[in-house]
Design an enzyme around this catalytic site. Structure first.
Site, PDB file in Angstrom:
ATOM      1  N   SER A  28      -3.377   0.971  14.452  1.00  0.00           N
ATOM      2  CA  SER A  28      -4.236   2.162  14.523  1.00  0.00           C
ATOM      3  C   SER A  28      -4.601   2.394  15.984  1.00  0.00           C
ATOM      4  O   SER A  28      -4.746   1.438  16.756  1.00  0.00           O
ATOM      5  CB  SER A  28      -5.519   1.946  13.719  1.00  0.00           C
ATOM      6  N   TYR A  30     -13.122  -3.413  11.363  1.00  0.00           N
ATOM      7  CA  TYR A  30     -11.827  -2.734  11.170  1.00  0.00           C
ATOM      8  C   TYR A  30     -11.039  -2.710  12.482  1.00  0.00           C
ATOM      9  O   TYR A  30      -9.843  -3.013  12.501  1.00  0.00           O
ATOM     10  CB  TYR A  30     -12.072  -1.309  10.668  1.00  0.00           C
ATOM     11  N   GLY A  78       0.832  -1.200   0.000  1.00  0.00           N
ATOM     12  CA  GLY A  78       0.000   0.000   0.000  1.00  0.00           C
ATOM     13  C   GLY A  78       0.863   1.246   0.000  1.00  0.00           C
ATOM     14  O   GLY A  78       0.616   2.189   0.753  1.00  0.00           O
TER      15      GLY A  78
HETATM   16  N1  LIG Z   1      -5.574   7.683   7.722  1.00  0.00           N
HETATM   17  C1  LIG Z   1      -5.794   7.425   8.998  1.00  0.00           C
HETATM   18  O1  LIG Z   1      -6.397   8.237   9.723  1.00  0.00           O
HETATM   19  C2  LIG Z   1      -5.307   6.144   9.606  1.00  0.00           C
HETATM   20  C3  LIG Z   1      -5.366   6.007  10.994  1.00  0.00           C
HETATM   21  C4  LIG Z   1      -4.915   4.842  11.572  1.00  0.00           C
HETATM   22  C5  LIG Z   1      -4.415   3.833  10.781  1.00  0.00           C
HETATM   23  N2  LIG Z   1      -4.372   3.984   9.436  1.00  0.00           N
HETATM   24  C6  LIG Z   1      -3.820   2.883   8.633  1.00  0.00           C
HETATM   25  O2  LIG Z   1      -2.801   3.381   7.813  1.00  0.00           O
HETATM   26  C7  LIG Z   1      -2.643   2.494   6.689  1.00  0.00           C
HETATM   27  C8  LIG Z   1      -2.588   3.323   5.420  1.00  0.00           C
HETATM   28  O3  LIG Z   1      -3.814   4.000   5.276  1.00  0.00           O
HETATM   29  P1  LIG Z   1      -3.960   5.415   4.579  1.00  0.00           P
HETATM   30  O4  LIG Z   1      -4.685   6.290   5.514  1.00  0.00           O
HETATM   31  O5  LIG Z   1      -2.658   5.846   4.011  1.00  0.00           O
HETATM   32  O6  LIG Z   1      -5.011   5.012   3.431  1.00  0.00           O
HETATM   33  P2  LIG Z   1      -4.979   5.032   1.855  1.00  0.00           P
HETATM   34  O7  LIG Z   1      -4.462   6.341   1.361  1.00  0.00           O
HETATM   35  O8  LIG Z   1      -6.328   4.576   1.454  1.00  0.00           O
HETATM   36  O9  LIG Z   1      -3.890   3.933   1.474  1.00  0.00           O
HETATM   37  C9  LIG Z   1      -4.182   2.572   1.516  1.00  0.00           C
HETATM   38  C10 LIG Z   1      -3.153   1.842   0.689  1.00  0.00           C
HETATM   39  O10 LIG Z   1      -3.434   0.438   0.768  1.00  0.00           O
HETATM   40  C11 LIG Z   1      -3.548  -0.073  -0.542  1.00  0.00           C
HETATM   41  N3  LIG Z   1      -4.468  -1.191  -0.622  1.00  0.00           N
HETATM   42  C12 LIG Z   1      -5.767  -1.237  -0.272  1.00  0.00           C
HETATM   43  N4  LIG Z   1      -6.296  -2.435  -0.562  1.00  0.00           N
HETATM   44  C13 LIG Z   1      -5.287  -3.168  -1.101  1.00  0.00           C
HETATM   45  C14 LIG Z   1      -5.192  -4.491  -1.603  1.00  0.00           C
HETATM   46  N5  LIG Z   1      -6.241  -5.329  -1.621  1.00  0.00           N
HETATM   47  N6  LIG Z   1      -4.005  -4.897  -2.095  1.00  0.00           N
HETATM   48  C15 LIG Z   1      -2.939  -4.073  -2.103  1.00  0.00           C
HETATM   49  N7  LIG Z   1      -2.968  -2.818  -1.638  1.00  0.00           N
HETATM   50  C16 LIG Z   1      -4.123  -2.370  -1.156  1.00  0.00           C
HETATM   51  C17 LIG Z   1      -4.024   1.094  -1.375  1.00  0.00           C
HETATM   52  O11 LIG Z   1      -3.736   0.850  -2.730  1.00  0.00           O
HETATM   53  P3  LIG Z   1      -4.883   1.020  -3.860  1.00  0.00           P
HETATM   54  O12 LIG Z   1      -5.046   2.499  -4.085  1.00  0.00           O
HETATM   55  O13 LIG Z   1      -4.266   0.308  -5.008  1.00  0.00           O
HETATM   56  O14 LIG Z   1      -6.126   0.358  -3.318  1.00  0.00           O
HETATM   57  C18 LIG Z   1      -3.202   2.218  -0.774  1.00  0.00           C
HETATM   58  O15 LIG Z   1      -1.909   2.209  -1.307  1.00  0.00           O
HETATM   59  C19 LIG Z   1      -3.826   1.523   6.742  1.00  0.00           C
HETATM   60  O16 LIG Z   1      -3.418   0.293   7.286  1.00  0.00           O
HETATM   61  C20 LIG Z   1      -4.800   2.226   7.687  1.00  0.00           C
HETATM   62  O17 LIG Z   1      -5.637   1.305   8.351  1.00  0.00           O
HETATM   63  C21 LIG Z   1      -4.800   5.123   8.810  1.00  0.00           C
END
Ligand SMILES: NC(=O)c1ccc[n+]([C@@H]2O[C@H](COP(=O)([O-])OP(=O)(O)OC[C@H]3O[C@@H](n4cnc5c(N)ncnc54)[C@H](OP(=O)(O)O)[C@@H]3O)[C@@H](O)[C@H]2O)c1
Length: 251
Positions: free
Chosen positions: A139, A152, A15
């Site tokens: 998270s 989640y 990701g």
């Molecule tokens: N943002 C927040 O507030 C927050 C808070 C706590 C934890 N997190 C965690 O941080 C991590 C990153 O999240 P983010 O906020 O940066 O979200 P994001 O911008 O939506 O990034 C998610 C990434 O995961 C990839 N992904 C999703 N489904 C996939 C699959 N089936 N196979 C391969 N890649 C996949 C996406 O690629 P595609 O575009 O190709 O789908 C993207 O690169 C996650 O684990 C999330 O739970 C985020």
């Protein structure tokens, strides 16, 4: 494979095409890592290819597929013959009250957030030697109950518990395993939960109120914490979770 690329530390980010993963890819690249990042959406894959430096390998690999995980490991072996650091970061979240959660949604979140990350680690492990390390993306939701995120929350709790077992299992091999738990960060994930713009603004306001620092974190702040856990400065840290959340879990 070139001798120059082999001399660099090598990192994998699942990701790594948007949000926290993309920011971490930029940070690790600036620190001198050779990088492979994965994603599954052709649009964000293409955008990441344009945005990241040209020597970053951007691979299409769906975390729900163990065959794809094999392919990622094979690509790393072919290009670099080793792996020094893995940020197992990819994740999806569905905001739904319990009545609206179906089996497909429940399974999708566990398949990407837990199963895919675990088996990715299994496949890349033969490339990881003494001194290498892994960071899973947790998270604060694993500590702080918020509504409409039951499955989640379960995925992140599972990850954090798995880290402790894996850290103890892999310590004799000299491999550190940690997690890093972000608080709220304004990434594309927020726009995937299906709220209209005014709903998103309201959600941002509500969430900021429960963060003692009163704001969302930035993806650069998260990337810095991941880079620290990957570094030699964290050489005696394993089996732990680093909260990067403006004090949210302390409150
Ligand atoms: N943002 C927040 O507030 C927050 C808070 C706590 C934890 N997190 C965690 O941080 C991590 C990153 O999240 P983010 O906020 O940066 O979200 P994001 O911008 O939506 O990034 C998610 C990434 O995961 C990839 N992904 C999703 N489904 C996939 C699959 N089936 N196979 C391969 N890649 C996949 C996406 O690629 P595609 O575009 O190709 O789908 C993207 O690169 C996650 O684990 C999330 O739970 C985020």
């Amino acid at each position: 494979m070139t001798s120059a690329s082999n001399a660099k530390p090598v990192a994998l980010i699942t990701g790594g095409t948007t949000g926290i993963g993309l920011a971490t890819a930029k940070r690790l690249h600036a620190l001198g890592y050779a990088l492979v990042v994965t994603g599954q959406n052709p649009v964000t894959l293409e955008a990441a290819r344009k945005e990241l430096p040209g020597d970053v390998v951007v691979l299409r690999a769906d975390l729900r597929s163990l065959t794809d995980a094999d392919r990622v490991a094979a690509e790393l072996k072919h290009r670099f013959e080793k792996l020094d650091f893995a940020f197992l970061n990819a994740g999806i979240v569905h905001f739904r009250p319990i009545e609206a959660v179906d089996e497909e949604s429940f399974d999708a979140q566990f398949d990407v957030n837990v199963k895919g990350q675990y088996f990715t680690l299994q496949k890349i492990l033969p490339l990881m030697g003494r001194g290498s390390s892994v960071v899973f993306c947790g998270s604060t939701i694993a500590y702080v109950g918020l509504p409409n995120q039951g499955p989640y929350t379960g995925t992140k709790g599972a990850l954090l518990a798995m880290v402790r077992s894996l850290a103890v299992e892999l310590a004799p091999r000299g491999i550190r395993v940690n997690s890093m738990s972000p608080g709220p960060v304004d990434t594309p994930a927020l726009h995937k939960i299906g709220l209209p713009p005014e709903g998103l603004d309201a959600l941002r306001g509500e969430i900021s109120k429960i963060v003692p620092m009163g704001r969302f974190g930035t993806d650069e702040e998260i990337a810095g914490a991941v880079a620290f856990l990957a570094s030699r400065d964290a050489g005696f840290i394993t089996g732990t979770d680093l909260a990067v959340d403006g004090g949210m879990t302390a409150a």
